[in-house]
Design a protein around this motif. Structure first.
Motif, short mmCIF file in Angstrom:
data_model
loop_
_atom_site.label_atom_id
_atom_site.label_comp_id
_atom_site.label_asym_id
_atom_site.label_seq_id
_atom_site.Cartn_x
_atom_site.Cartn_y
_atom_site.Cartn_z
N ASP A 1 8.96 105.11 11.52
CA ASP A 1 10.12 104.57 10.84
C ASP A 1 11.21 105.64 10.72
OD1 ASP A 1 11.49 102.54 9.75
OD2 ASP A 1 10.75 102.86 7.72
N PHE A 2 11.95 105.86 11.77
CA PHE A 2 13.04 106.82 11.74
C PHE A 2 14.34 106.03 11.57
CE2 PHE A 2 9.60 108.76 14.01
CZ PHE A 2 9.55 110.03 13.49
N GLN A 3 14.76 105.93 10.32
CA GLN A 3 15.91 105.06 10.02
C GLN A 3 17.17 105.48 10.76
OE1 GLN A 3 15.93 102.30 8.54
NE2 GLN A 3 13.93 102.26 7.56
N ASP A 4 17.33 106.81 10.90
CA ASP A 4 18.59 107.30 11.45
C ASP A 4 18.58 107.38 12.97
OD1 ASP A 4 16.62 109.17 11.22
OD2 ASP A 4 17.99 110.86 11.01
N GLU A 5 17.54 106.85 13.59
CA GLU A 5 17.48 106.93 15.05
C GLU A 5 17.32 105.53 15.65
OE1 GLU A 5 14.58 109.95 16.10
OE2 GLU A 5 15.21 111.01 14.30
N PRO A 6 18.42 104.82 15.75
CA PRO A 6 18.32 103.44 16.23
C PRO A 6 17.82 103.34 17.67
CG PRO A 6 20.62 104.13 16.07
CD PRO A 6 19.80 105.20 15.42
N ALA A 7 18.22 104.33 18.50
CA ALA A 7 17.82 104.24 19.91
C ALA A 7 16.33 104.48 20.08
CB ALA A 7 18.61 105.25 20.74
N TYR A 8 15.75 105.31 19.19
CA TYR A 8 14.32 105.60 19.27
C TYR A 8 13.49 104.33 19.13
CZ TYR A 8 9.74 107.00 17.62
OH TYR A 8 8.40 107.10 17.43
N ARG A 9 13.96 103.47 18.23
CA ARG A 9 13.24 102.21 18.03
C ARG A 9 13.25 101.37 19.29
NH1 ARG A 9 14.14 99.32 12.49
NH2 ARG A 9 13.34 100.93 11.12
N LYS A 10 14.42 101.37 19.94
CA LYS A 10 14.51 100.60 21.18
C LYS A 10 13.57 101.17 22.23
CE LYS A 10 19.22 100.14 21.25
NZ LYS A 10 20.39 100.13 22.14
N CYS A 11 13.49 102.51 22.24
CA CYS A 11 12.62 103.17 23.21
C CYS A 11 11.16 102.79 22.93
CB CYS A 11 12.81 104.67 23.14
SG CYS A 11 11.88 105.56 24.36
#
Lengths: 520, 520
Positions: free
Chosen positions: A265-275
């Motif tokens: 849950d890295f809130q400040d990393e939107p692209a990471y979630r997509k990855c």
């Protein structure tokens, strides 16, 4: 229903019945003025509206299901068809409800399962009934009972077989169709007539489902697969850039604790979630490709036997690239970090390689999206050149990496604990044979004698064995600088994997006969 | 049916009908002597036998489905119950066929979906029919048609909502039950009677399915989840050891080409495959935990509200450890490799840290498997100590990593291309501000002036731009040694993540009230 959207978020279910009072409250008018009810309702309506707007296909699909159900119900609601088909027509409704899937391909696939399952079950039932009847009045129920037991066991066993798992639904259809036909036949007589009537009405349901699905705003699995893959390319590029940018700007002051972030849950990393969704895309791509295979040529995909399986392969290679991004991300959130100054030193080269790699990925995505086939040689060479520059730079300045505990100006961190001097302790006396000693080995031993082995550190650990709390691993500051080497190595490995990605994308372009473009 | 087992292998489907001649051939006796048919048949039989033996639950499940179908068919085959219930009993058969799932929890879950869906649909249908009847003879079919359209659209839209996706089946049930009741009610009159009759027979089917599933060799989702998680711990430990062992023994002579292996097919690494299944385990653990929640206390899990969700959390942390193993594995198959001698130099420390980490993982797996809660403090400390030794060793001998192109005796590899001397080329003139210059920066620039920048290499690339083939990335031998640093960093990061794994496992042990053990 009042949950937030987002596939990774799990929300408590509020059953439809509890939504009814709100619905009533709304209908009775806001004038009544129960603001406390109206505001969450409005919020909930906004969410539903957002969800529908995000992908209008969702609304189209819902309306299509409603229409298909209505059409098939008309066969009973109107007098003329009802007099022709009779009550068996309820099987059409069941077929529509069970067969109507989101995409055209999935509907065909399910329809095929249902049709083949029904036919096999029908044929088998008729055969068994003939056998049962000819075996005499007393044996008949035993034969039928045994056959039901066998069909139930065998179909259930077969659907567990790995290569038959996708046809699970077909086996269910075989089982219940068989039971229904044979049991009705036994009690109501004339099983062949029953089987045929039921097949007719199933066929009517299937035809209505297929026609509505294909003719009214069709949602093609192929198109979805195509877009999905393009999206994955973009999200890998985004998350690579995001990760590297964060690595270079982050001065380590505001690291969230790993244990809090380990749950992805890295809130400040939107692209990471997509990855991450790319990493877990395997099943979705597989099922879309599986559905797409059933579709006729459509839209932009005019070729017969379009190579949908290649999309899955490209997706697999892309996932291999994404694993490296995950490792880079792990480096970013690692507890052992190179000092900020050191990271800044190689900033230009790292950024250059990253930007080139991301550009290549986006160019691949764009070409795929436009179904063009252009040579990426020059882009690829530029990526290689910038990566080579990075390698050379690291190589030339590698002394910065390893001597950092002597020269590094790391702020607010204790110096490396290498000053502990204690007796020489041969920890690796167990198995290292003398004949295997290399040059490095000798060097290492010499060096060890100089610095001596800091065995006391290790003993420190053993003392407070009774402590309840879980000990945390300590990182040596002196090796922290090497984490930069890790980061760049991973970046370089990522670029190395891009070669294979370009290759796979080229293969896809060739097989799918994308329009050739000379210019790059 | 004659496919091989193994979930990642996809085999052409051979429909059951084609198996029939073989079956017949077998029954007609080997004496007839068509050896060409008998041998593949025997092979196929062996495969099925192996598949069944691997997990006897598969056979048990199949026989249970057969039994449940038989029991429910008896209601029609025997005269007495048939006279009571009539033809509506076929709905019991449908319910058994649709509801019977592999595990107890999944059956309960599906049964709940079916029951709630049927009841909601029934209630709503009765209400709508009353409205339709009271609206007059002409409006009646319009009201019914509109309601079918609305129910079809709304249930289809709701099942797309992310948090309602697990209840997809329930929405299907609502849709077809509603259509069936309302349509039959319209044509056959007395909808309440029809709805009630159908509910009875669905209830009978559901009761039979649940009783057979629970009373005869029940397969509990909780037990499966428990075993699954223990297995994942072991497979991460195995693949870590396998990967490190291969890294240390591999002298780079027989590297398979990456492009051949990128499709995840490393034949000689059985543990790696298992680790990959751990990476993809998220969906399976989720669904098992979801099913387990529906189960009553059973077997070893006697506690009410057993914390099944914690298993999913531990699984997520374990997956984070597995990502590092994947990165290690990526290092192993990277195209840029540290020379064998260098790897051998740090052999003892790397092996020691690996073995300790694997031992910790296995100890966690064993405790979980036996449902014991013991403190892993001393094991964890030992892992930390050996990792710290590895770090110190790398630190002390880091000159080996960076000077390897001068002193390394790498066999059969060209020396680093640092001898190319050409004009000084400021590649990073774009944005590096003077005020940001650190000590490292200054050092780096000085160094660059000494060695000069090899810009010709980069220009080399641009020349043959017209070439058709995809260029391969070249790795600098001189930075190859740094790949060892990468490997060890990843290993150290893996150990750092073990802390969080131990923490998560402890949390699980606490919530699940595992038996406390003092000794470690």
């Amino acid at each position: 229903m009042n949950g937030k959207k987002g596939s990774s978020v799990r929300i408590d279910i509020c059953l439809p019945s509890s939504a009814v009072p709100r619905e009533t409250a709304r209908k009775s008018g806001k004038g009544d003025g129960d603001e406390a009810i109206v505001i969450p309702l409005r919020k909930w309506m906004m969410e539903v509206w957002q969800f529908a707007r995000e992908d209008t296909n969702r609304v189209i699909f819902s309306l299509k299901v409603g229409l298909a159900c209505l059409l098939v119900s008309l066969l009973i609601l109107l007098r003329a068809p009802y007099q022709v088909f009779g009550t068996n027509i309820i099987w059409s409704i069941l077929t529509v409800a069970i067969m109507f899937e989101y995409t055209v391909g999935a509907t065909f696939n399910r329809g095929f399962n249902r049709a083949l399952g029904s036919i096999l079950a029908g044929v088998f039932a008729v055969v068994v009934i003939q056998v049962a009847v000819s075996s005499g009045h007393i044996a008949e129920p035993y034969v039928i009972g045994l056959s039901i037991f066998l069909v139930g066991s065998i179909t259930s066993f077969m659907k567990l077989w790995p290569s038959l798992v996708p046809y699970e639904y077909g086996f269910r259809v075989i089982l219940f169709t068989y039971c229904l036909i044979i049991v009705s036949g036994y009690r109501m007589g004339n099983p062949i007539r029953i089987a045929m009537d039921r097949l007719y009405s199933i066929a009517i349901g299937a035809i209505v489902a297929v026609l509505v699905n294909v003719l009214i705003f069709p949602i093609w699995a192929g198109e979805q697969l195509h877009r999905e893959l393009v999206g994955h390319f973009d999200s890998v590029a985004d998350s690579l850039e995001e990760c590297v940018k964060k690595y270079l700007t982050d001065d380590g002051s505001d690291h969230p604790e790993f244990s809090k972030t380990v749950m992805d849950d890295f809130q400040d990393e939107p692209a990471y979630r997509k990855c991450r969704s790319t990493l877990n895309s395997s099943a979705k791509l597989d099922s879309l490709a599986n559905s797409a295979k059933w579709e006729t040529p459509h839209g932009r995909f005019t070729q017969m036997f379009y190579p949908w399986a290649e999309y899955v392969k490209v997706g697999a290679v892309l996932r291999h690239c994404a694993y490296e991004v995950m490792a880079l991300h792990g480096c970013l959130h690692s507890e052992i970090q190179a000092p900020y100054n050191l990271r800044y030193t190689f900033r230009t080269e790292i950024l250059d390689a990253t930007n080139q790699a991301a550009e290549l990925l986006r160019s691949l995505a764009k070409d795929l999206s436009n179904m063009k086939h252009s040579l990426h040689t020059s882009l690829l060479k530029r990526v290689h050149a910038s990566t080579e520059r990075l390698q050379r730079s690291i190589d030339l300045h590698s002394y910065l990496l390893t001597l950092s505990h002597d020269v590094c100006d790391c702020p607010a961190k204790p110096p490396a604990k290498l000053s502990h001097v204690s007796s020489f302790n041969v920890t690796d006396a167990d198995g290292m044979k003398a004949e295997a000693e290399t040059y490095h080995e000798t060097m290492k031993k010499q060096q060890r004698r100089l610095h001596s082995w800091p065995s006391r550190e290790v003993d420190d650990f053993e003392e407070d064995m009774s402590g309840e709390s879980i000990p945390r691993m300590r990182a040596l500051e002196s090796t922290a600088a090497l984490s930069l080497a890790t980061f760049t190595s991973l970046l370089i490995e990522f670029v190395a994997r891009l070669d294979h990605l370009v290759e796979a994308a080229d293969e896809l372009a060739k097989l799918a006969k994308f329009k050739q473009e000379i210019a790059c």
